[in-house]
Design a protein around this motif. Sequence first.
Motif, short mmCIF file in Angstrom:
data_model
loop_
_atom_site.label_atom_id
_atom_site.label_comp_id
_atom_site.label_asym_id
_atom_site.label_seq_id
_atom_site.Cartn_x
_atom_site.Cartn_y
_atom_site.Cartn_z
N VAL A 134 0.84 -1.20 0.00
CA VAL A 134 0.00 0.00 0.00
C VAL A 134 0.88 1.25 0.00
CG1 VAL A 134 -1.88 1.23 1.15
CG2 VAL A 134 -1.81 -1.27 1.21
N GLY A 135 2.00 1.19 0.68
CA GLY A 135 2.92 2.33 0.73
C GLY A 135 3.46 2.69 -0.64
N THR A 136 3.69 1.68 -1.48
CA THR A 136 4.22 1.91 -2.83
C THR A 136 3.12 1.95 -3.88
OG1 THR A 136 4.57 -0.47 -3.18
CG2 THR A 136 6.42 0.81 -2.26
N LEU A 137 1.85 1.86 -3.43
CA LEU A 137 0.67 1.90 -4.31
C LEU A 137 0.58 0.69 -5.22
CD1 LEU A 137 0.58 5.70 -5.21
CD2 LEU A 137 -0.89 4.47 -3.63
N LEU A 163 0.92 6.19 5.63
CA LEU A 163 -0.35 5.46 5.57
C LEU A 163 -1.21 5.80 6.78
CD1 LEU A 163 1.06 1.94 4.60
CD2 LEU A 163 0.08 3.66 3.06
N GLU A 164 -2.51 5.62 6.61
CA GLU A 164 -3.43 5.80 7.72
C GLU A 164 -4.29 4.56 7.89
OE1 GLU A 164 -5.78 9.22 6.99
OE2 GLU A 164 -6.61 8.50 5.09
N PHE A 165 -4.72 4.32 9.13
CA PHE A 165 -5.47 3.13 9.51
C PHE A 165 -6.91 3.52 9.82
CE2 PHE A 165 -7.14 0.30 12.79
CZ PHE A 165 -6.80 -0.98 12.33
N SER A 166 -7.85 2.81 9.21
CA SER A 166 -9.27 3.04 9.48
C SER A 166 -9.86 1.77 10.09
CB SER A 166 -10.03 3.38 8.19
OG SER A 166 -9.51 4.54 7.59
N PRO A 167 -10.38 1.84 11.32
CA PRO A 167 -10.88 0.63 12.00
C PRO A 167 -12.16 0.09 11.36
CG PRO A 167 -11.33 2.59 13.32
CD PRO A 167 -10.48 3.04 12.18
N THR A 282 -4.70 2.83 3.97
CA THR A 282 -4.65 3.52 2.69
C THR A 282 -3.57 4.59 2.75
OG1 THR A 282 -6.35 5.08 3.43
CG2 THR A 282 -7.10 3.18 2.16
N LYS A 283 -3.22 5.12 1.60
CA LYS A 283 -2.28 6.22 1.53
C LYS A 283 -2.95 7.46 2.14
CE LYS A 283 1.91 6.71 -0.27
NZ LYS A 283 3.05 6.16 0.42
N LYS A 284 -2.22 8.21 2.96
CA LYS A 284 -2.77 9.43 3.55
C LYS A 284 -3.17 10.43 2.47
CE LYS A 284 -0.26 9.33 7.96
NZ LYS A 284 0.78 9.98 8.78
N HIS A 285 -4.24 11.14 2.72
CA HIS A 285 -4.72 12.21 1.85
C HIS A 285 -5.08 11.73 0.44
CE1 HIS A 285 -3.07 14.51 5.10
NE2 HIS A 285 -1.83 14.21 4.78
N SER A 286 -5.30 10.43 0.30
CA SER A 286 -5.66 9.90 -1.02
C SER A 286 -7.18 9.79 -1.14
CB SER A 286 -5.03 8.53 -1.25
OG SER A 286 -5.56 7.58 -0.34
N ARG A 287 -7.65 9.84 -2.37
CA ARG A 287 -9.07 9.65 -2.64
C ARG A 287 -9.26 8.25 -3.20
NH1 ARG A 287 -12.66 10.00 -6.82
NH2 ARG A 287 -14.74 10.78 -6.34
#
Length: 308
Positions: A134-137, A163-167, A282-287
């Motif tokens: 995920v870090g490298t997409l 990256l950010e974590f969503s529970p 997911t990548k931070k600030h990504s849509r």
Amino acid sequence: MTLQQIKYAITIADTGSMNRSAEQLFVSQPSLTSAVKELEKEIGIMIFRRTSKGVVPTNEGADFLIRARQLYQQYELLTDRYTATGAFKRKFGVSTQHYSFAVKAFVETVKKYDTINFEFAIRETKTLEVISDVGTLRSEIGILYKSDYNRKIIGKLLNENDLEFSPLINCRAYVYLWKNHPLAKEPSISLEQLRDFPRLSFEQGAQSSVFLAEEILSENDYPRTITANDRATQLNLMVGLNGYTLCSGIICEELNGSEFTAVPFREDENNRNATMEIGYITKKHSRLSDIAEDYIANVKKYLEGVEV
């Protein structure tokens, strides 16, 4: 810098080979090599290092490729939205620890789309590789868990990879085993009861540590441990050796079969239970793409009916 050069660089990074990349891109290897050299000269860095085992990104190249993938993904989305036909297949990838519900959600997502026009990939893999993908997409979504024991280490790795974590769901530990296991009919199972049976664990590679283990309560002392690298092998070991694993208790019988059961783990004074916080990264600030949104919706739909 052109979009074609960016596509060339991304393909080389994905295949790790100039020959295979040239075949996929329908260009000659000398033309591909020349295009990459021109790109490297223009941006002032060496993107790839040639080794005896293939082509690998340099540290500067890896950073460039992350940004290049983001740019090229936006180009693909624009082309898909505003042109009648696209010359490429849109891609969607998920990297996950070994969760059958993640595979089930992937199956439901793929059913919605035409696989002629899309390239799908699901990777059940090691914890570090989920984060790296995920870090490298390489993958848009990653599925893993955090607990009080590994939270600091996992959080550090996520931050390092932007990256950010969503529970998604919180679960207590369960013992997962074959339905004919001697302990399968117990209302709950303690660690002491499990001492005569092998604990099964997913292999995490040479740089593994207990903080990266997929199994909850990995910090406990287990006198018998066998590692495997896929779910099918682990299920076979449960049957053949009366092995067990400690997990979330979220089991998809459609994929794993109905010959297995999850029994609550019973804590004692020396071996406390713990909570798994399963989520997606997911990548931070990504849509998120529309496919990724559908995938997460399918995961949540499946988990809504789970009792933990």
